[in-house]
Design a protein around this motif. Structure first.
Motif, PDB file in Angstrom:
ATOM      1  N   PRO A   1       0.826  -1.219   0.000  1.00 34.41           N
ATOM      2  CA  PRO A   1       0.000   0.000   0.000  1.00 34.41           C
ATOM      3  C   PRO A   1       0.855   1.261   0.000  1.00 34.41           C
ATOM      4  O   PRO A   1       1.097   1.872   1.040  1.00 34.41           O
ATOM      5  N   VAL A   2       1.338   1.636  -1.173  1.00 35.41           N
ATOM      6  CA  VAL A   2       2.180   2.825  -1.287  1.00 35.41           C
ATOM      7  C   VAL A   2       1.469   3.882  -2.120  1.00 35.41           C
ATOM      8  O   VAL A   2       0.675   3.571  -3.001  1.00 35.41           O
ATOM      9  N   GLY A   3       1.793   5.131  -1.831  1.00 34.42           N
ATOM     10  CA  GLY A   3       1.168   6.246  -2.514  1.00 34.42           C
ATOM     11  C   GLY A   3       2.068   6.856  -3.568  1.00 34.42           C
ATOM     12  O   GLY A   3       2.969   6.197  -4.102  1.00 34.42           O
ATOM     13  N   PRO A   4       1.885   8.137  -3.874  1.00 36.17           N
ATOM     14  CA  PRO A   4       2.651   8.800  -4.935  1.00 36.17           C
ATOM     15  C   PRO A   4       4.117   8.948  -4.563  1.00 36.17           C
ATOM     16  O   PRO A   4       4.499   8.967  -3.387  1.00 36.17           O
TER      17      PRO A   4
ATOM     18  N   GLN B   1      11.792   3.573  12.361  1.00 42.13           N
ATOM     19  CA  GLN B   1      10.556   3.560  11.579  1.00 42.13           C
ATOM     20  C   GLN B   1      10.336   2.239  10.864  1.00 42.13           C
ATOM     21  O   GLN B   1       9.270   2.000  10.300  1.00 42.13           O
ATOM     22  N   SER B   2      11.341   1.388  10.859  1.00 36.18           N
ATOM     23  CA  SER B   2      11.264   0.012  10.386  1.00 36.18           C
ATOM     24  C   SER B   2      10.701  -0.096   8.978  1.00 36.18           C
ATOM     25  O   SER B   2      11.265   0.454   8.039  1.00 36.18           O
ATOM     26  N   LEU B   3       9.565  -0.775   8.805  1.00 38.72           N
ATOM     27  CA  LEU B   3       9.052  -1.091   7.471  1.00 38.72           C
ATOM     28  C   LEU B   3       8.407   0.098   6.754  1.00 38.72           C
ATOM     29  O   LEU B   3       7.950  -0.057   5.615  1.00 38.72           O
ATOM     30  N   VAL B   4       8.372   1.245   7.377  1.00 39.16           N
ATOM     31  CA  VAL B   4       8.021   2.462   6.634  1.00 39.16           C
ATOM     32  C   VAL B   4       9.314   2.903   5.948  1.00 39.16           C
ATOM     33  O   VAL B   4      10.018   3.800   6.389  1.00 39.16           O
ATOM     34  N   LEU B   5       9.625   2.234   4.857  1.00 41.87           N
ATOM     35  CA  LEU B   5      10.945   2.349   4.240  1.00 41.87           C
ATOM     36  C   LEU B   5      11.147   3.684   3.538  1.00 41.87           C
ATOM     37  O   LEU B   5      10.210   4.252   2.972  1.00 41.87           O
ATOM     38  N   ALA B   6      12.391   4.128   3.549  1.00 42.03           N
ATOM     39  CA  ALA B   6      12.726   5.346   2.808  1.00 42.03           C
ATOM     40  C   ALA B   6      12.704   5.078   1.310  1.00 42.03           C
ATOM     41  O   ALA B   6      12.199   5.882   0.522  1.00 42.03           O
TER      42      ALA B   6
ATOM     43  N   LEU C   1      -6.828  -3.185   8.340  1.00 38.86           N
ATOM     44  CA  LEU C   1      -5.563  -2.721   7.770  1.00 38.86           C
ATOM     45  C   LEU C   1      -5.682  -2.487   6.266  1.00 38.86           C
ATOM     46  O   LEU C   1      -5.135  -1.507   5.737  1.00 38.86           O
ATOM     47  N   ALA C   2      -6.381  -3.370   5.578  1.00 39.79           N
ATOM     48  CA  ALA C   2      -6.562  -3.184   4.139  1.00 39.79           C
ATOM     49  C   ALA C   2      -7.280  -1.874   3.850  1.00 39.79           C
ATOM     50  O   ALA C   2      -6.908  -1.124   2.935  1.00 39.79           O
ATOM     51  N   ASN C   3      -8.286  -1.575   4.649  1.00 40.99           N
ATOM     52  CA  ASN C   3      -9.069  -0.355   4.434  1.00 40.99           C
ATOM     53  C   ASN C   3      -8.267   0.902   4.772  1.00 40.99           C
ATOM     54  O   ASN C   3      -8.269   1.878   4.013  1.00 40.99           O
ATOM     55  N   ILE C   4      -7.580   0.873   5.894  1.00 47.25           N
ATOM     56  CA  ILE C   4      -6.936   2.104   6.344  1.00 47.25           C
ATOM     57  C   ILE C   4      -5.654   2.385   5.548  1.00 47.25           C
ATOM     58  O   ILE C   4      -5.323   3.555   5.291  1.00 47.25           O
ATOM     59  N   THR C   5      -4.945   1.354   5.113  1.00 45.81           N
ATOM     60  CA  THR C   5      -3.758   1.616   4.290  1.00 45.81           C
ATOM     61  C   THR C   5      -4.158   2.004   2.867  1.00 45.81           C
ATOM     62  O   THR C   5      -3.392   2.674   2.171  1.00 45.81           O
ATOM     63  N   LEU C   6      -5.340   1.595   2.438  1.00 42.21           N
ATOM     64  CA  LEU C   6      -5.847   2.074   1.150  1.00 42.21           C
ATOM     65  C   LEU C   6      -6.152   3.567   1.247  1.00 42.21           C
ATOM     66  O   LEU C   6      -5.907   4.329   0.306  1.00 42.21           O
ATOM     67  N   GLU C   7      -6.658   3.988   2.408  1.00 42.16           N
ATOM     68  CA  GLU C   7      -6.968   5.406   2.629  1.00 42.16           C
ATOM     69  C   GLU C   7      -5.705   6.220   2.866  1.00 42.16           C
ATOM     70  O   GLU C   7      -5.595   7.365   2.390  1.00 42.16           O
ATOM     71  N   PHE C   8      -4.748   5.648   3.585  1.00 42.60           N
ATOM     72  CA  PHE C   8      -3.514   6.365   3.929  1.00 42.60           C
ATOM     73  C   PHE C   8      -2.291   5.534   3.519  1.00 42.60           C
ATOM     74  O   PHE C   8      -1.589   4.980   4.366  1.00 42.60           O
ATOM     75  N   PRO C   9      -1.981   5.447   2.234  1.00 46.73           N
ATOM     76  CA  PRO C   9      -0.815   4.659   1.812  1.00 46.73           C
ATOM     77  C   PRO C   9       0.484   5.320   2.250  1.00 46.73           C
ATOM     78  O   PRO C   9       0.533   6.524   2.499  1.00 46.73           O
ATOM     79  N   ILE C  10       1.535   4.524   2.337  1.00 43.69           N
ATOM     80  CA  ILE C  10       2.843   5.021   2.772  1.00 43.69           C
ATOM     81  C   ILE C  10       3.412   5.990   1.730  1.00 43.69           C
ATOM     82  O   ILE C  10       3.385   5.705   0.548  1.00 43.69           O
TER      83      ILE C  10
END
Length: 548
Positions: A265-268, A317-322, A539-548
């Protein structure tokens, strides 16, 4: 079971090369070039370190891969090429007996930083010795993992897989490829979007697959029978190759096998702007009219030092990767989850699965989090900064702090390194691995053939349980294991089933069957993919709304 073998795989390559030198060295002609390989074993031959694109140096740094000119002359293909530039890894610091186990695992999987170079875009082929240009054998193309920050084909020797395929009467050709990682391969930012040079690591993989189409026949492979296969970042890469070009495979592959990785679930690409800006500042490019062009001129050591100053996979921040794939308008035209919902997915058979305790390794850097309030603060700071208080409360409910609910799962009160460790591990493992996989399969059900697995082996490893990467042992080390044979079967028949395996039914939303791999006398069972349903749906719903 020790993973230290990973650290000496390169020595095995060297030993095989020494044996091969005593025998007639095999050759392959590509264009007007002659490549000399090695006898990898009594039944196999290896051709290693073949360039598949121009070196991405100078003006080609932070640019799309450029295919080689036709080969001409003589080439030695007896050694794995240097890794693409690796990011330095700062391992978590623990004390006591558990630290010995963790150090063994973490150092073996993520602690190996291979000799590297910007001149790194090479490919390896291992073939049956008897294969000729008319053999038309299925091709298994491996994409390594490493958090999009490090990794090398040197870590994985496919000789045993080819040997096993011959023994099964299903011979294959094995391919592995290097690709750019970290800041060299996944630079984010608006400047990168404007130049159309995002997701270069994925573009490198695509170029390698084009090379396979052009040249694999010479090694005995069939370019119409290519399966792409990967683990972790490699499996995520496989899934994203399925989403590229609106789901058009360009004829590059006909199936995908994914171990611990699905569309994330990643964004722009602008979501990583701060990392681009930090690279510009630290390399002295801030005053340049064209900062991207300036980054291409920065001395290698200086560029790499700036990259290494960024958060790594074991940072707080672990898996919130750069550095990771993001929507760039070219390779990924939208958030991967939205592309899935739009049906822009390659219509090919897949096998996909996870380890039971995907999040434990990546939660060792957060042992200072010990209270419910600190847990929610951490999640809001790094994962869901725009989430509402109500959403935070719901997360609190579906991923509670009770030790028996956390990961390693089904270990009761054990493995509670801190009061929040098992909870964070459960959240991270589901958010990045399990929930995206289930989301992916739910969307594809009824459209293409799918099989799923759950690796629950090595459950007794302290703190880590069936940790991320533990399934790799079964496909590269354990000849005749269920996963090794299923990978071969799938590459040959687009179905993981075979005479050495228990019956493995397909996954559908109506009957979400999973092959579960277990310790003990009963090695496998068929379970249902319904565990932690409320948490994963949230988690599927909220990461769709707020992707990394």
């Amino acid at each position: 079971m020790s993973l230290l073998k990973f650290g000496i795989v390169s020595l095995l390559f060297q030993a095989r090369a020494a044996v091969g030198a005593a025998l007639a060295a095999p050759t392959i002609k590509l264009d007007n070039g002659v490549f000399t390989g090695t006898v990898a074993s009594s039944n196999t031959q290896s051709f290693l370190g073949i360039p598949f694109a121009l070196p991405p140096i100078g003006n080609l740094r932070l640019n799309l891969p450029v295919p080689n000119a036709p080969y001409n002359g003589s080439f030695t293909a007896t050694a794995i090429g240097l890794a693409c530039p690796q990011q330095a890894i700062d391992l978590p610091i623990l004390t006591g007996l558990p630290s010995e186990v963790v150090d063994d695992v973490v150092n073996s999987i993520f602690g190996i930083v291979f000799p590297d170079s910007e001149d790194c875009l090479t490919i390896n082929v291992i073939k049956p010795a008897t294969a000729t240009s008319t053999s038309k054998l299925p091709v298994l193309a491996w994409i390594f993992g490493g958090g999009f920050e490090l990794g090398s084909t040197e870590m994985y020797d496919g000789t045993a897989l080819v040997e096993r395929s011959i023994a099964l009467g299903e011979p294959i050709v094995y391919v592995s490829m290097n690709y750019r990682v970290s800041a060299f391969g996944f630079m984010p930012g608006k400047e990168v979007r404007a130049a159309g040079v995002g997701n270069l690591g994925l573009q490198d993989q695509r170029e390698a697959l084009r090379w396979v189409q052009k040249y694999i026949t010479a090694f005995g492979g069939d370019p119409t029978k290519v399966t792409i296969w990967g683990e972790s970042a490699g499996a995520i890469s496989v899934s994203l190759q399925m989403l590229a070009n609106g789901g058009d495979t360009e004829g590059l592959f006909r199936g995908g096998f994914m171990q611990s990785g699905s569309p994330v679930p990643v964004g722009p690409i602008e979501n990583g702007q701060k990392y681009y800006d930090a690279m510009v500042e630290q390399t002295g490019c801030s005053g340049a009219a064209d900062t991207l062009a300036c980054l291409r001129t920065v001395p290698y050591a200086q560029f790499k030092a700036a990259q290494n100053a960024s958060p790594g996979i074991f940072a707080y921040q672990s898996l919130v990767l750069a550095w990771l794939p993001r929507e760039d308008g070219v390779f990924l035209t939208d958030n991967p989850q939205l592309l899935i919902q739009q049906g822009k997915v390659a219509n090919v058979p897949i096998v996909t699965g996870d380890c039971d305790d995907e999040g434990t390794l990546f939660s060792l850097s957060t042992v200072n989090i010990t209270t419910d309030a600190q847990f929610l603060t951490y999640i809001k700071q790094f994962w869901l900064p725009e989430a509402t208080d109500a959403q935070g409360a719901q997360l609190n409910s579906v991923y509670p702090s009770d030790l028996p609910d956390g990961s390693p799962f089904n270990t009761g009160l054990l493995n509670g390194l801190t009061p929040q460790f098992k909870r964070i591990a459960a959240f991270q493992g589901d958010a990045v691995f399990q929930a995206p996989r289930r989301f992916f399969q739910n969307a594809l059900s009824g459209k293409q053939n799918m099989w799923a697995f759950l690796n629950s082996r090595l459950k007794a490893v302290p703190l880590l349980g069936s940790f991320h990467g533990s399934d790799i042992l079964q496909v590269y080390d354990e000849v005749g294991s269920e996963l090794m044979d299923s990978v071969i079967n799938f590459a040959v028949n687009l179905n993981p089933n075979g005479h050495t395996l228990p019956n493995w039914p397909q996954w559908t939303t109506k009957t979400p069957n999973m092959l579960q791999l277990l310790d003990g006398l009963i090695a496998t069972t068929i379970t249902q993919d319904t565990y932690r349903a409320a948490g994963m749906q949230f988690l599927a719903n909220i990461t769709l709304e707020f992707p990394i």
